[in-house]
Write an enzyme that holds these catalytic residues in place. Structure first.
Site: not given
Ligand code: IMP
Length: 188
Positions: A109-110, A113, A162, A175
């Protein structure tokens, strides 16, 4: 600044406040993480599950340093919300193609959050009875966590900013950058 840290002609280039993780820093850490994974999975096959689209670059760089046999697959999940925050309602847009029952699955995963996306995905994958299920994540924003998710292999823990680049986007922009940058606050 190295060439890999520059993207010329991007229309929103001036919205990038600073470079948080230059490409060389990313590559050095990714090599370390890959070594750890290679040691842990020695002699085993890994089903490497890249979470589209954000983890695409990370997966490509990680897997070229992995020594065990790797079977690559992709999953795409979407969470409804604004451009910069998730709502927590997650949907699988493109499912895994490999049969994962009885196999060692490593989700790539990238960024974690709130944790909601990964939490949902892992629960879904667990129902398919993999032999093991682990997570490798490039970035972690621990301050934002809303649900507990265990990350087995982590690149970098970062502050609640962000970030874009190296696969991560703002509204499908950035990207293709080779580094992780921070967006201007008034833009987010
Ligand atoms: P979560 O479900 O809140 O953990 O979010 C996960 C997804 O939100 C990641 O896989 C990203 O695609 C996107 N995301 C969360 N934070 C960032 C950020 O700082 N930059 C870009 N994408 C983000």
């Amino acid at each position: 600044m190295k060439q890999a840290d520059v993207t010329l002609f991007h229309p929103l280039q001036d919205r990038i406040r600073e470079i948080l993780l230059p490409s060389q820093v990313l590559q050095d850490r990714i090599r370390q993480v890959a070594q750890q994974i290679s040691a842990d999975y020695a002699g085993q096959e890994i089903v490497l599950l890249c979470v589209l689209k954000g983890a695409m670059m990370f997966t490509a760089d990680l897997m070229r340093h992995l020594e065990p046999h790797v079977v690559l697959d992709f999953v795409a999940v979407s969470s409804y919300g604004s451009a910069t925050s998730t709502s927590g309602v997650v949907r699988i847009q493109k499912d895994v193609e490999e049969q994962i029952a009885g196999r060692h699955v490593l989700v790539v995963e990238d960024i974690v959050d709130t944790g909601l996306t990964l939490h949902y995905l892992l629960a879904n994958l667990r129902l398919r009875n993999p032999a093991s299920l682990k997570v490798c994540c490039l970035l972690d924003k621990p301050d934002r966590r809303r649900v507990e998710v265990h990350v087995d292999y982590l690149g970098f823990a970062i502050e609640d900013r962000f970030v874009i680049g190296y696969g991560l986007d703002f509204d499908e922009h950035f990207r293709n950058l080779g580094y992780i940058g921070i967006m201007e606050e008034d833009f987010v």
